[in-house]
Design a protein around this motif. Structure first.
Motif, mmCIF file in Angstrom:
data_model
loop_
_atom_site.group_PDB
_atom_site.id
_atom_site.type_symbol
_atom_site.label_atom_id
_atom_site.label_comp_id
_atom_site.label_asym_id
_atom_site.label_seq_id
_atom_site.Cartn_x
_atom_site.Cartn_y
_atom_site.Cartn_z
ATOM 1 N N ALA A 116 57.394 -12.775 11.372
ATOM 2 C CA ALA A 116 58.354 -11.904 11.273
ATOM 3 C C ALA A 116 59.682 -12.397 10.659
ATOM 4 C CB ALA A 116 58.676 -11.202 12.804
ATOM 5 N N ASN A 117 60.697 -11.813 10.720
ATOM 6 C CA ASN A 117 62.037 -12.277 10.234
ATOM 7 C C ASN A 117 62.927 -12.251 11.259
ATOM 8 O OD1 ASN A 117 60.909 -10.706 7.542
ATOM 9 N ND2 ASN A 117 62.116 -12.346 7.097
ATOM 10 N N ARG A 118 63.488 -13.362 11.416
ATOM 11 C CA ARG A 118 64.488 -13.643 12.713
ATOM 12 C C ARG A 118 65.826 -12.749 12.413
ATOM 13 N NH1 ARG A 118 65.120 -19.662 14.030
ATOM 14 N NH2 ARG A 118 66.131 -19.554 11.905
ATOM 15 N N LEU A 119 66.163 -12.064 13.424
ATOM 16 C CA LEU A 119 67.474 -11.121 13.117
ATOM 17 C C LEU A 119 68.758 -11.802 12.735
ATOM 18 C CD1 LEU A 119 66.760 -8.342 15.869
ATOM 19 C CD2 LEU A 119 66.545 -8.112 13.433
ATOM 20 N N ASP A 120 69.039 -12.881 13.489
ATOM 21 C CA ASP A 120 70.225 -13.553 13.226
ATOM 22 C C ASP A 120 70.516 -14.135 11.666
ATOM 23 O OD1 ASP A 120 68.691 -15.804 13.469
ATOM 24 O OD2 ASP A 120 70.229 -16.527 15.191
ATOM 25 N N ASP A 121 69.447 -14.431 10.943
ATOM 26 C CA ASP A 121 69.724 -15.059 9.852
ATOM 27 C C ASP A 121 68.915 -14.599 8.823
ATOM 28 O OD1 ASP A 121 67.308 -16.462 10.562
ATOM 29 O OD2 ASP A 121 68.488 -18.434 10.861
ATOM 30 N N LEU A 135 65.722 -15.424 8.389
ATOM 31 C CA LEU A 135 64.551 -16.371 8.042
ATOM 32 C C LEU A 135 63.108 -15.972 8.473
ATOM 33 C CD1 LEU A 135 66.270 -19.687 8.896
ATOM 34 C CD2 LEU A 135 65.911 -18.554 6.486
ATOM 35 N N ALA A 136 61.893 -16.326 7.526
ATOM 36 C CA ALA A 136 60.763 -16.164 8.202
ATOM 37 C C ALA A 136 60.419 -17.098 9.346
ATOM 38 C CB ALA A 136 59.854 -16.447 6.899
ATOM 39 N N VAL A 137 59.702 -16.413 10.415
ATOM 40 C CA VAL A 137 59.427 -17.365 11.569
ATOM 41 C C VAL A 137 57.920 -16.942 11.801
ATOM 42 C CG1 VAL A 137 61.904 -17.633 12.650
ATOM 43 C CG2 VAL A 137 60.626 -15.461 13.109
ATOM 44 N N PHE A 138 57.506 -17.780 12.757
ATOM 45 C CA PHE A 138 56.253 -17.849 13.231
ATOM 46 C C PHE A 138 56.062 -17.813 14.517
ATOM 47 C CE2 PHE A 138 56.554 -19.487 9.011
ATOM 48 C CZ PHE A 138 55.700 -18.605 8.292
ATOM 49 N N MET A 139 55.194 -17.117 15.337
ATOM 50 C CA MET A 139 55.175 -16.800 16.615
ATOM 51 C C MET A 139 54.262 -18.149 17.415
ATOM 52 S SD MET A 139 53.712 -13.783 18.973
ATOM 53 C CE MET A 139 53.981 -13.823 20.648
ATOM 54 N N THR A 140 54.890 -18.730 18.158
ATOM 55 C CA THR A 140 54.515 -19.917 19.011
ATOM 56 C C THR A 140 53.624 -19.520 20.182
ATOM 57 O OG1 THR A 140 56.498 -20.245 20.137
ATOM 58 C CG2 THR A 140 56.165 -21.379 17.970
ATOM 59 N N ALA A 141 52.884 -20.507 20.639
ATOM 60 C CA ALA A 141 52.109 -20.157 21.959
ATOM 61 C C ALA A 141 52.904 -19.713 23.173
ATOM 62 C CB ALA A 141 51.158 -21.446 22.118
ATOM 63 N N ASP A 142 54.376 -20.046 23.260
ATOM 64 C CA ASP A 142 54.840 -19.485 24.480
ATOM 65 C C ASP A 142 55.657 -18.315 24.078
ATOM 66 O OD1 ASP A 142 56.708 -20.555 22.754
ATOM 67 O OD2 ASP A 142 57.717 -22.051 24.064
ATOM 68 N N ASP A 143 55.229 -17.629 23.137
ATOM 69 C CA ASP A 143 55.869 -16.336 22.635
ATOM 70 C C ASP A 143 57.331 -16.779 22.028
ATOM 71 O OD1 ASP A 143 53.519 -15.070 23.402
ATOM 72 O OD2 ASP A 143 54.574 -14.039 25.231
ATOM 73 N N GLY A 144 57.686 -17.829 21.757
ATOM 74 C CA GLY A 144 58.944 -18.252 20.977
ATOM 75 C C GLY A 144 58.517 -18.055 19.527
ATOM 76 N N TRP A 145 59.613 -18.382 18.573
ATOM 77 C CA TRP A 145 59.523 -18.310 17.194
ATOM 78 C C TRP A 145 59.898 -19.435 16.574
ATOM 79 C CZ3 TRP A 145 57.195 -14.157 15.369
ATOM 80 C CH2 TRP A 145 57.127 -13.066 16.322
ATOM 81 N N GLN A 205 61.756 -7.772 20.121
ATOM 82 C CA GLN A 205 62.494 -7.113 19.124
ATOM 83 C C GLN A 205 64.060 -7.191 19.098
ATOM 84 O OE1 GLN A 205 61.095 -3.120 18.783
ATOM 85 N NE2 GLN A 205 58.800 -3.843 18.124
ATOM 86 N N VAL A 206 64.514 -7.882 20.107
ATOM 87 C CA VAL A 206 65.944 -8.270 20.132
ATOM 88 C C VAL A 206 66.141 -9.611 19.365
ATOM 89 C CG1 VAL A 206 66.639 -7.084 22.231
ATOM 90 C CG2 VAL A 206 65.880 -9.588 22.331
ATOM 91 N N THR A 207 65.036 -10.176 18.890
ATOM 92 C CA THR A 207 64.933 -11.532 18.486
ATOM 93 C C THR A 207 64.376 -11.428 16.984
ATOM 94 O OG1 THR A 207 64.786 -12.672 20.193
ATOM 95 C CG2 THR A 207 64.196 -13.848 18.272
ATOM 96 N N VAL A 208 63.265 -10.677 16.584
ATOM 97 C CA VAL A 208 62.825 -10.750 15.347
ATOM 98 C C VAL A 208 62.581 -9.043 14.965
ATOM 99 C CG1 VAL A 208 61.578 -12.946 15.540
ATOM 100 C CG2 VAL A 208 60.406 -10.741 16.320
ATOM 101 N N VAL A 209 62.348 -9.053 13.653
ATOM 102 C CA VAL A 209 61.841 -7.534 13.216
ATOM 103 C C VAL A 209 60.792 -7.733 12.096
ATOM 104 C CG1 VAL A 209 63.395 -7.697 11.266
ATOM 105 C CG2 VAL A 209 62.792 -5.430 12.190
ATOM 106 N N GLY A 210 59.986 -6.602 12.233
ATOM 107 C CA GLY A 210 58.852 -6.638 11.041
ATOM 108 C C GLY A 210 57.835 -7.570 11.431
#
Length: 97
Positions: free
Chosen positions: A8-13, A15-25, A54-59
């Protein structure tokens, strides 16, 4: 089916991010949780598309990856570019660091 991860893309900057096992990015694809079948992939995508996420990432969407020398790498050129940052300004993005 190939291996898949959620990106997904992180909303604050943006950047492309990837989902981690703990539902983080993470900006590091190596930190991504990997689905090995279609059922796991759909569960990961559903976890990525919650209102809380969706408050952290989009798409958020799934991408195919392969393990090369023990590391996850995208199989499509578009996704390779997303992991590197802007291709027209080498002073920006991950390649500038």
């Amino acid at each position: 089916m190939s291996l898949q991860v959620v990106t997904a893309n992180r909303l604050d900057d943006g950047l492309a991010v990837f989902m981690t096992a703990d539902d983080g990015w993470s900006t590091d694809i190596g930190d991504a949780v990997c689905a090995t079948d279609a059922t796991q992939a759909e569960v990961l995508l559903a976890r990525a598309n919650t209102a809380a996420q969706q408050v952290t990432v989009v798409g958020a969407y799934l991408i195919d990856v392969a393990k090369v020398d023990g590391a996850l790498v995208p199989t499509k050129y578009r996704e390779v570019l997303r992991t590197l940052g802007p291709s027209v300004r080498t002073d920006l993005g991950y390649q500038a660091g």
